[in-house]
Write an enzyme that holds these catalytic residues in place. Structure first.
Site, short mmCIF file in Angstrom:
data_model
loop_
_atom_site.label_atom_id
_atom_site.label_comp_id
_atom_site.label_asym_id
_atom_site.label_seq_id
_atom_site.Cartn_x
_atom_site.Cartn_y
_atom_site.Cartn_z
N TYR A 26 -1.49 -0.66 10.76
CA TYR A 26 -1.80 -1.30 9.47
C TYR A 26 -0.64 -1.10 8.49
O TYR A 26 -0.14 -2.05 7.87
CB TYR A 26 -3.09 -0.72 8.88
CG TYR A 26 -3.28 -1.00 7.41
CD1 TYR A 26 -3.51 -2.29 6.95
CD2 TYR A 26 -3.19 0.04 6.47
CE1 TYR A 26 -3.67 -2.54 5.59
CE2 TYR A 26 -3.36 -0.21 5.11
CZ TYR A 26 -3.59 -1.50 4.69
OH TYR A 26 -3.74 -1.75 3.33
N LYS B 16 2.27 -3.73 6.60
CA LYS B 16 2.59 -3.81 5.16
C LYS B 16 4.10 -3.71 4.94
O LYS B 16 4.67 -4.46 4.15
CB LYS B 16 1.87 -2.70 4.38
CG LYS B 16 0.37 -2.88 4.29
CD LYS B 16 0.00 -4.07 3.42
CE LYS B 16 -1.48 -4.35 3.39
NZ LYS B 16 -1.82 -5.64 2.76
N SER C 228 0.83 -1.20 0.00
CA SER C 228 0.00 0.00 0.00
C SER C 228 0.86 1.25 0.00
O SER C 228 1.96 1.26 0.58
CB SER C 228 -0.86 0.00 1.26
OG SER C 228 -1.48 1.25 1.44
P1 NAD Z 1 -11.06 -6.71 1.49
O1 NAD Z 1 -11.25 -6.67 2.95
O2 NAD Z 1 -12.24 -6.50 0.61
O3 NAD Z 1 -10.36 -8.09 1.07
C1 NAD Z 1 -9.50 -8.80 1.94
C2 NAD Z 1 -9.99 -10.24 2.00
O4 NAD Z 1 -9.15 -10.98 2.89
C3 NAD Z 1 -11.43 -10.36 2.51
O5 NAD Z 1 -12.20 -11.12 1.58
C4 NAD Z 1 -11.29 -11.07 3.85
O6 NAD Z 1 -12.40 -11.90 4.13
C5 NAD Z 1 -10.00 -11.85 3.64
N1 NAD Z 1 -9.30 -12.19 4.88
C6 NAD Z 1 -9.02 -11.37 5.93
N2 NAD Z 1 -8.39 -12.05 6.89
C7 NAD Z 1 -8.25 -13.33 6.45
C8 NAD Z 1 -7.71 -14.52 7.01
N3 NAD Z 1 -7.14 -14.52 8.23
N4 NAD Z 1 -7.75 -15.67 6.29
C9 NAD Z 1 -8.34 -15.69 5.06
N5 NAD Z 1 -8.87 -14.60 4.50
C10 NAD Z 1 -8.83 -13.43 5.18
O7 NAD Z 1 -9.91 -5.65 1.12
P2 NAD Z 1 -9.42 -5.10 -0.28
O8 NAD Z 1 -9.75 -3.66 -0.36
O9 NAD Z 1 -9.84 -6.00 -1.38
O10 NAD Z 1 -7.85 -5.20 -0.07
C11 NAD Z 1 -7.09 -6.31 -0.51
C12 NAD Z 1 -5.64 -6.11 -0.11
O11 NAD Z 1 -5.16 -4.90 -0.69
C13 NAD Z 1 -5.43 -6.01 1.40
O12 NAD Z 1 -4.24 -6.68 1.73
C14 NAD Z 1 -5.29 -4.52 1.61
O13 NAD Z 1 -4.50 -4.24 2.73
C15 NAD Z 1 -4.59 -4.08 0.33
N6 NAD Z 1 -4.82 -2.66 0.00
C16 NAD Z 1 -6.10 -2.19 -0.10
C17 NAD Z 1 -6.30 -0.83 -0.36
C18 NAD Z 1 -7.69 -0.26 -0.45
O14 NAD Z 1 -7.83 0.95 -0.39
N7 NAD Z 1 -8.73 -1.07 -0.64
C19 NAD Z 1 -5.20 0.03 -0.54
C20 NAD Z 1 -3.92 -0.49 -0.46
C21 NAD Z 1 -3.74 -1.85 -0.19
N1 UFG Z 2 -12.44 11.75 3.34
C1 UFG Z 2 -13.45 12.59 3.73
N2 UFG Z 2 -14.58 12.05 4.28
C2 UFG Z 2 -14.75 10.72 4.45
C3 UFG Z 2 -13.70 9.85 4.04
C4 UFG Z 2 -12.55 10.41 3.50
O1 UFG Z 2 -13.34 13.81 3.59
O2 UFG Z 2 -15.79 10.28 4.95
C5 UFG Z 2 -11.22 12.31 2.71
C6 UFG Z 2 -9.94 12.02 3.46
O3 UFG Z 2 -9.67 13.00 4.43
C7 UFG Z 2 -8.92 12.02 2.30
C8 UFG Z 2 -9.73 11.48 1.11
O4 UFG Z 2 -11.09 11.70 1.45
O5 UFG Z 2 -8.52 13.33 2.00
C9 UFG Z 2 -9.51 10.01 0.86
O6 UFG Z 2 -9.75 9.26 2.04
P1 UFG Z 2 -9.85 7.67 2.03
O7 UFG Z 2 -10.14 7.24 3.42
O8 UFG Z 2 -10.76 7.21 0.96
O9 UFG Z 2 -8.39 7.23 1.57
P2 UFG Z 2 -6.97 7.41 2.31
O10 UFG Z 2 -6.05 7.95 1.28
O11 UFG Z 2 -7.08 8.15 3.56
O12 UFG Z 2 -6.61 5.90 2.68
C10 UFG Z 2 -6.56 4.87 1.68
C11 UFG Z 2 -6.80 3.51 2.34
C12 UFG Z 2 -5.67 3.16 3.25
C13 UFG Z 2 -4.37 3.28 2.53
C14 UFG Z 2 -4.22 4.64 1.91
C15 UFG Z 2 -2.97 4.75 1.10
O13 UFG Z 2 -7.99 3.53 3.10
O14 UFG Z 2 -5.82 1.82 3.65
O15 UFG Z 2 -5.33 4.89 1.04
O16 UFG Z 2 -2.94 3.72 0.17
F1 UFG Z 2 -3.38 3.09 3.41
#
Ligand code: NAD
Ligand code: UFG
Length: 339
Positions: free
Chosen positions: A150, A154, A126
């Site tokens: 978190y 990572k 991330s």
């Molecule tokens: P998500 O929660 O939708 O998907 C994660 C999946 O992992 C879920 O289906 C959950 O049930 C499964 N899981 C959790 N713990 C588990 C366990 N112990 N055993 C088996 N399965 C398990 O999240 P996502 O948004 O699809 O994110 C996927 C990956 O990408 C994550 O590692 C997350 O940290 C990373 N990531 C997400 C974002 C974002 O903004 N969505 C940004 C950067 C990185």
């Molecule tokens: N924001 C609002 N109101 C809300 C939610 C978000 O104003 O209800 C704003 C935040 O302050 C930020 C922007 O919208 O300026 C984006 O916020 P997000 O929560 O959607 O995204 P972030 O960039 O804060 O975080 C995301 C993921 C994290 C990850 C990060 C960097 O949630 O897991 O991107 O990859 F670590």
């Protein structure tokens, strides 16, 4: 060449969209997921949309030996590791849950891969590993310094991957640092379905637009950005999914890291305006104080992935939010209303 790919967390938001892309490319997919944050219906939808067979194992990766049945019953050739916990705020409240789930799951996966002679891995890292960035747009060489548990899991997992690759040169690992994934499959059949109150901006905006929530809270309009609201590099989840295929195709011995983003920033107010335009609904909001731990701007320099993986994120904000709206408006309660 078609392969059997293990997708951990494949029922989740990014995982399920990547499963569609893998199936469309002719790969066979095996999902391992405990459904802690996802629905079995997402697995079915991904199989349908990708036009292929998906094997599903409901297992908890933190349990010792849980992956043995998966590797014993399928000829896995590579793994994409999405499984884990991902909510920044929750990780501050429950750090041990995050260290336990994210680190133990990964170590179990690496050990099982090693035991079965599977050396190809793509990992979901991330942009949060950069913390408050010292350079914009952010290249992979920028300093890391996550500011929450978190993000630290990572970076620790990245370090574990670098260490195992240094110890045995059969490993081929790609660490993908995602920026802000949004959007949904354009069919409206698969999308983001957060449990409870969404932490992230786009799903929150969509739930306001569809009438599930009254108002958005904008976390500050006094940031050092053009309109005062936070700026992020939003990337369509299907572009992100394609980034995983490119990473798999370009795996090389060792452990390498890539930013997956567009290189273009959008502010909270731009998101609101675009969401109102594509949905035809209004998105009322209040500006409140800054959210703890937020930063003004996060923006990828994606040129390494563009050049070395031959990949580029092409879908613009309008497409991202149109697809998010198609999903949200046809499934106002996410997968829950289909149960
Ligand atoms: P998500 O929660 O939708 O998907 C994660 C999946 O992992 C879920 O289906 C959950 O049930 C499964 N899981 C959790 N713990 C588990 C366990 N112990 N055993 C088996 N399965 C398990 O999240 P996502 O948004 O699809 O994110 C996927 C990956 O990408 C994550 O590692 C997350 O940290 C990373 N990531 C997400 C974002 C974002 O903004 N969505 C940004 C950067 C990185
Ligand atoms: N924001 C609002 N109101 C809300 C939610 C978000 O104003 O209800 C704003 C935040 O302050 C930020 C922007 O919208 O300026 C984006 O916020 P997000 O929560 O959607 O995204 P972030 O960039 O804060 O975080 C995301 C993921 C994290 C990850 C990060 C960097 O949630 O897991 O991107 O990859 F670590």
């Amino acid at each position: 060449m078609s392969k059997t790919i293990l997708v951990t967390g494949g029922a989740g938001y990014i995982g399920s969209h990547t499963v569609v892309a893998l199936l469309e490319r002719g790969h066979r997919v095996v999902i391992a997921d405990n459904l802690a944050n996802s629905s079995r219906l997402a697995v079915d939808a991904a199989g349908r949309l990708g036009g292929g067979e998906v094997a599903f194992h409901q297992i908890d990766l933190t349990e010792d030996g849980s992956l043995a049945e998966v590797f014993d019953s399928h000829p896995v050739e590579a793994a994409i590791h999405f499984a884990g916990l991902k909510a920044v705020g929750e990780s501050v409240e429950k750090p041990l849950d995050y260290y336990r789930t994210n680190l133990i799951s990964t170590m179990n996966l690496l050990r099982e891969m090693q035991a079965h002679g599977v050396w190809d891995l793509v990992f979901s890292s991330s942009a949060t590993v950069y913390g408050d960035p010292d350079v914009l747009p952010i290249p992979e060489s920028a300093a890391t310094g996550p500011t929450n548990p978190y993000g630290r899991t990572k970076l620790m997992i990245e370090d574990i991957c670098r260490d195992v690759a240094a110890a045995d040169d059969r490993w081929r690992i790609s660490l993908l640092r995602y920026f802000n994934p949004v959007g949904a499959h354009s069919s409206g059949e698969l999308g983001e379905d957060p449990r409870g109150i969404p932490n992230n901006l786009v799903p929150y905006v969509m739930q306001v637009a569809v009438g599930r929530r009254d108002k958005l809270q904008v976390y500050g309009d006094d940031w050092d950005t053009p309109d005062g609201s936070g700026v992020r590099d939003y990337i369509h989840v299907l572009d992100l999914a394609e980034g995983h295929l490119a990473a798999l195709d370009h795996l090389e011995a060792g452990c390498d890291v890539f930013n997956l983003g567009t290189g273009t920033g959008s502010s909270v107010f731009e998101i609101i305006d675009t969401a109102e335009r594509v949905s035809g609904r209004s998105v009322p909001y209040d500006v409140i104080g800054r959210r703890s731990g937020d930063i003004a701007t996060s923006l990828a320099d994606p040129s390494k992935a563009n050049h070395e993986l031959g990949w580029r994120a092409d879908r613009n904000l309008e497409v991202m939010l149109t697809d998010a709206w198609t999903w949200q408006s046809s499934h106002p309660m996410g997968f829950g209303d289909d149960d």
